[in-house]
Motif scaffolding. Structure first.
Motif, PDB file in Angstrom:
ATOM      1  N   VAL A  48      70.508  23.274 -20.929  1.00  0.00           N
ATOM      2  CA  VAL A  48      71.524  23.687 -21.891  1.00  0.00           C
ATOM      3  C   VAL A  48      71.185  25.120 -22.268  1.00  0.00           C
ATOM      4  N   MET A  49      72.102  26.049 -21.963  1.00  0.00           N
ATOM      5  CA  MET A  49      71.834  27.466 -22.193  1.00  0.00           C
ATOM      6  C   MET A  49      72.823  28.025 -23.200  1.00  0.00           C
ATOM      7  N   MET A  50      72.280  28.655 -24.251  1.00  0.00           N
ATOM      8  CA  MET A  50      73.101  29.322 -25.246  1.00  0.00           C
ATOM      9  C   MET A  50      73.247  30.773 -24.828  1.00  0.00           C
ATOM     10  N   THR A  51      74.415  31.117 -24.334  1.00  0.00           N
ATOM     11  CA  THR A  51      74.599  32.419 -23.690  1.00  0.00           C
ATOM     12  C   THR A  51      74.564  33.586 -24.659  1.00  0.00           C
ATOM     13  N   ASP A  52      74.778  33.346 -25.959  1.00  0.00           N
ATOM     14  CA  ASP A  52      74.685  34.456 -26.904  1.00  0.00           C
ATOM     15  C   ASP A  52      73.233  34.746 -27.297  1.00  0.00           C
ATOM     16  N   ARG A  59      69.922  34.749 -17.748  1.00  0.00           N
ATOM     17  CA  ARG A  59      71.001  33.813 -17.400  1.00  0.00           C
ATOM     18  C   ARG A  59      71.125  33.674 -15.880  1.00  0.00           C
ATOM     19  N   ARG A  60      71.110  34.793 -15.177  1.00  0.00           N
ATOM     20  CA  ARG A  60      71.210  34.756 -13.709  1.00  0.00           C
ATOM     21  C   ARG A  60      70.011  34.049 -13.088  1.00  0.00           C
ATOM     22  N   ARG A  61      68.817  34.309 -13.632  1.00  0.00           N
ATOM     23  CA  ARG A  61      67.605  33.678 -13.103  1.00  0.00           C
ATOM     24  C   ARG A  61      67.644  32.164 -13.303  1.00  0.00           C
ATOM     25  N   ASN A  69      67.613  23.858  -7.235  1.00  0.00           N
ATOM     26  CA  ASN A  69      67.021  22.552  -7.520  1.00  0.00           C
ATOM     27  C   ASN A  69      68.042  21.493  -7.926  1.00  0.00           C
ATOM     28  N   SER A  70      69.325  21.792  -7.825  1.00  0.00           N
ATOM     29  CA  SER A  70      70.415  20.868  -8.173  1.00  0.00           C
ATOM     30  C   SER A  70      70.286  20.334  -9.597  1.00  0.00           C
ATOM     31  N   VAL A  71      69.977  21.220 -10.525  1.00  0.00           N
ATOM     32  CA  VAL A  71      69.877  20.859 -11.939  1.00  0.00           C
ATOM     33  C   VAL A  71      71.183  21.263 -12.620  1.00  0.00           C
ATOM     34  N   PRO A  72      71.873  20.326 -13.272  1.00  0.00           N
ATOM     35  CA  PRO A  72      73.118  20.696 -13.961  1.00  0.00           C
ATOM     36  C   PRO A  72      72.845  21.620 -15.150  1.00  0.00           C
ATOM     37  N   VAL A  73      73.746  22.584 -15.359  1.00  0.00           N
ATOM     38  CA  VAL A  73      73.605  23.563 -16.434  1.00  0.00           C
ATOM     39  C   VAL A  73      74.842  23.507 -17.324  1.00  0.00           C
ATOM     40  N   TYR A  74      74.613  23.378 -18.617  1.00  0.00           N
ATOM     41  CA  TYR A  74      75.674  23.464 -19.604  1.00  0.00           C
ATOM     42  C   TYR A  74      75.501  24.783 -20.327  1.00  0.00           C
ATOM     43  N   MET A  75      76.515  25.645 -20.246  1.00  0.00           N
ATOM     44  CA  MET A  75      76.435  26.943 -20.910  1.00  0.00           C
ATOM     45  C   MET A  75      77.415  26.944 -22.077  1.00  0.00           C
ATOM     46  N   ARG A  76      76.913  27.306 -23.239  1.00  0.00           N
ATOM     47  CA  ARG A  76      77.725  27.414 -24.438  1.00  0.00           C
ATOM     48  C   ARG A  76      77.416  28.744 -25.097  1.00  0.00           C
ATOM     49  N   HIS A  77      78.401  29.303 -25.786  1.00  0.00           N
ATOM     50  CA  HIS A  77      78.204  30.623 -26.380  1.00  0.00           C
ATOM     51  C   HIS A  77      77.346  30.569 -27.641  1.00  0.00           C
ATOM     52  N   SER A  78      77.546  29.563 -28.452  1.00  0.00           N
ATOM     53  CA  SER A  78      76.737  29.444 -29.666  1.00  0.00           C
ATOM     54  C   SER A  78      76.333  27.992 -29.837  1.00  0.00           C
TER      55      SER A  78
END
Length: 93
Positions: A48-52, A59-61, A69-78
């Motif tokens: 789970v990545m908070m893009t702000d 983020r790119r890395r 590695n086929s790991v699902p990523v959830y990106m949210r701004h806040s």
């Protein structure tokens, strides 16, 4: 389930009451400045990545390592406790 939380979310873990769903997960809080970020992401079940909260290079890395590695990523701004709990609930389903 092991989830990597990318972004400066330590404040959330310390100040908020975690719901029952979140207590069932092993959570790794990462700021994006860790040298072994690749190890944390590749051994997690979900990211789970908070893009702000993170620079574009981090983020790119993270996206690159997660993709390999086929790991699902959830990106949210806040982030808030409810949003984090929702992401983990969807990942577990």
């Amino acid at each position: 389930m092991c989830a990597a939380l990318v972004g400066d979310l330590q404040w959330l873990m310390e100040s908020c009451e975690l719901g029952e769903d979140m207590k069932n997960h092993q959570l790794k809080c990462l700021t994006g400045k860790e040298d072994d970020l690749n190890d944390f992401v590749s051994t997690s079940d979900v990211v789970v990545m908070m893009t702000d909260q993170v620079p574009h290079a981090v983020r790119r890395r993270v996206l690159s390592v997660a993709s390999v590695n086929s790991v699902p990523v959830y990106m949210r701004h806040s982030c808030g406790a409810l949003l984090l709990e929702s992401c983990l609930h969807h990942a577990a389903a």
